[in-house]
Scaffold this active site. Structure first.
Site, short mmCIF file in Angstrom:
data_model
loop_
_atom_site.label_atom_id
_atom_site.label_comp_id
_atom_site.label_asym_id
_atom_site.label_seq_id
_atom_site.Cartn_x
_atom_site.Cartn_y
_atom_site.Cartn_z
N ASP A 28 37.40 51.60 41.07
CA ASP A 28 36.82 50.30 41.43
C ASP A 28 35.34 50.20 41.06
OD1 ASP A 28 36.82 47.75 42.48
OD2 ASP A 28 36.55 48.41 44.56
N ASN A 30 34.18 48.10 38.30
CA ASN A 30 33.94 47.73 36.89
C ASN A 30 33.20 46.40 36.76
OD1 ASN A 30 35.51 49.95 36.36
ND2 ASN A 30 37.32 48.80 35.69
N GLY A 31 33.61 45.42 37.58
CA GLY A 31 33.03 44.09 37.51
C GLY A 31 31.55 44.12 37.87
N ARG A 32 31.23 44.82 38.95
CA ARG A 32 29.82 44.90 39.39
C ARG A 32 28.97 45.67 38.39
NH1 ARG A 32 31.49 46.83 45.18
NH2 ARG A 32 33.47 46.92 44.05
N TRP A 33 29.55 46.68 37.79
CA TRP A 33 28.82 47.45 36.77
C TRP A 33 28.41 46.51 35.62
CZ3 TRP A 33 29.49 48.46 31.58
CH2 TRP A 33 28.82 49.57 31.06
N ARG A 41 32.72 40.67 32.80
CA ARG A 41 33.49 41.65 33.58
C ARG A 41 34.38 42.52 32.68
NH1 ARG A 41 34.17 41.17 38.95
NH2 ARG A 41 36.25 42.03 38.74
N ASN A 76 46.01 42.05 41.98
CA ASN A 76 45.07 41.76 40.89
C ASN A 76 45.51 40.61 39.98
OD1 ASN A 76 44.05 45.24 40.59
ND2 ASN A 76 42.96 43.57 41.59
N ARG A 202 37.91 50.87 51.93
CA ARG A 202 39.27 50.45 52.27
C ARG A 202 40.25 51.01 51.24
NH1 ARG A 202 36.51 45.49 51.26
NH2 ARG A 202 36.63 44.92 49.06
N SER A 204 42.92 49.08 50.05
CA SER A 204 43.40 48.00 49.18
C SER A 204 44.86 48.22 48.72
CB SER A 204 42.48 47.84 47.96
OG SER A 204 41.16 47.55 48.37
N GLU A 215 42.60 63.60 52.46
CA GLU A 215 41.17 63.56 52.77
C GLU A 215 40.56 62.45 51.92
OE1 GLU A 215 39.56 65.38 55.00
OE2 GLU A 215 41.42 66.43 55.53
C1 IPE Z 1 41.63 47.98 44.04
O1 IPE Z 1 40.44 47.35 43.71
C2 IPE Z 1 42.59 47.95 42.89
C3 IPE Z 1 42.20 48.73 41.73
C4 IPE Z 1 41.13 49.46 41.59
C5 IPE Z 1 43.13 48.69 40.64
P1 IPE Z 1 40.18 45.81 44.05
O2 IPE Z 1 38.85 45.48 43.50
O3 IPE Z 1 41.32 44.98 43.56
O4 IPE Z 1 40.19 45.82 45.63
P2 IPE Z 1 39.53 44.80 46.67
O5 IPE Z 1 39.93 43.42 46.23
O6 IPE Z 1 38.06 45.01 46.62
O7 IPE Z 1 40.10 45.20 48.00
C1 IPE Z 2 38.37 47.74 39.33
O1 IPE Z 2 37.14 47.11 39.15
C2 IPE Z 2 39.35 47.40 38.24
C3 IPE Z 2 40.50 46.62 38.69
C4 IPE Z 2 40.71 46.18 39.88
C5 IPE Z 2 41.51 46.32 37.68
P1 IPE Z 2 36.86 45.64 39.67
O2 IPE Z 2 37.17 44.69 38.58
O3 IPE Z 2 37.56 45.39 40.95
O4 IPE Z 2 35.30 45.71 39.90
P2 IPE Z 2 34.49 44.99 41.07
O5 IPE Z 2 35.07 45.46 42.36
O6 IPE Z 2 34.65 43.53 40.87
O7 IPE Z 2 33.10 45.46 40.88
MG MG Z 3 37.02 45.71 42.88
#
Ligand code: IPE
Ligand code: IPE
Ligand code: MG
Length: 248
Positions: A28, A30-33, A41, A76, A202, A204, A215
């Site tokens: 998790d 990737n988007g914020r990075w 994204r 997703n 969490r 998720s 753990e």
């Molecule tokens: C969990 O991340 C799913 C994956 C990393 C594939 P999300 O970004 O979808 O989770 P939430 O929405 O923050 O709970």
């Molecule tokens: C996890 O990164 C990748 C997937 C859920 C497919 P995110 O895309 O959820 O990244 P954030 O949480 O928005 O930073």
């Molecule tokens: Mg995410």
């Protein structure tokens, strides 16, 4: 790899002779990075895919038996179509490369999740990857794709109920290990360590059944920045804990 173990027994406080057998990672952040860098994204997902390559290869090198990664959840699909298709495109690219060098790399791949909504091309590629993997021994990487813990459990309940109705199973004698045989993770030991980068605390909907005695390791590092050193920190934390499984 035996060579690695003999050469370097410890790094960053990790004892490579006492590794967890199975590590699971929620990839998790990737988007914020990407957002922090003013990038779309999808650039974050591409960077995350690179991190996955590095970490999966490293897990094989240190002799880990199982690595399970959360790549795409049943939730997703709520994301914009363009983002979903970029993620699927990256998966396809990764699998095409992986299939080509699987023998050399000694990495087996499995998929957890319902693959039926994927494109026929991606489905076929997953199937091919699975079949080739069955011929090899080595580190097993499970990719959770269109995976959800609740979806996995309801599917298992449905399949089990069908077996009862059709006389193949008797509900009075169901044990938890038998029920485990109806899950995507059939035959794979439960994860010992579950890592979630990106600061979220969490699950998720990840491995709800299998995480019963895992753990947990949480870090604020975003997945594209996750490094071998970060993995070492997680394993060292795991090795410092006392797992009692309800005993004393
Ligand atoms: C969990 O991340 C799913 C994956 C990393 C594939 P999300 O970004 O979808 O989770 P939430 O929405 O923050 O709970
Ligand atoms: C996890 O990164 C990748 C997937 C859920 C497919 P995110 O895309 O959820 O990244 P954030 O949480 O928005 O930073
Ligand atoms: Mg995410």
């Amino acid at each position: 790899m035996a060579f690695f173990k003999a050469k370097e027994n410890t790094a960053d406080g990790v004892d490579f002779q006492r590794l967890p057998r199975h590590i699971a990672i929620i990839m998790d952040g990737n988007g914020r990075w990407a957002k922090r860098r003013g990038l779309p994204r999808t650039a974050g997902h591409a960077a995350g895919a690179e991190t996955f390559r590095t970490i999966a290869t490293y897990c094989r090198d240190i002799g880990l038996d199982y690595l399970t990664v959360y790549a795409f959840s049943t939730e997703n699909w709520k994301r914009p179509a363009q983002e979903v298709s970029a993620i699927m495109g990256l998966l396809k690219k990764y699998l095409l490369e992986a299939v080509a060098k699987m023998e050399r790399d000694r990495v087996k791949m499995e998929f957890f999740g319902d693959l039926s909504p994927l494109s026929p091309e991606l489905r076929e590629l997953c199937q091919r990857t699975r079949e080739i993997s069955r011929r090899y021994e080595g580190c097993q990487v499970n990719i959770c794709l269109n995976y959800g813990g609740r979806d996995e459990l309801t599917r298992a309940a449905r399949a089990y109920a069908r077996d009862c109705v059709e006389g193949r199973a008797d509900p009075e004698h169901l044990t938890d290990s038998q029920f485990g045989g109806y899950l995507f993770s059939k035959g794979v030991p439960d994860p010992d360590l579950i890592i979630r980068p990106s600061g979220e605390l969490r699950l998720s909907n990840f491995l709800l059944w299998q995480s019963a005695y895992a753990e947990f390791y949480f870090t604020d590092v975003l997945w594209p920045d996750f490094s071998k050193q970060e993995l070492h920190r997680a394993i060292a934390a795991y090795q410092s804990r006392s797992r009692r499984f309800g005993g004393v």
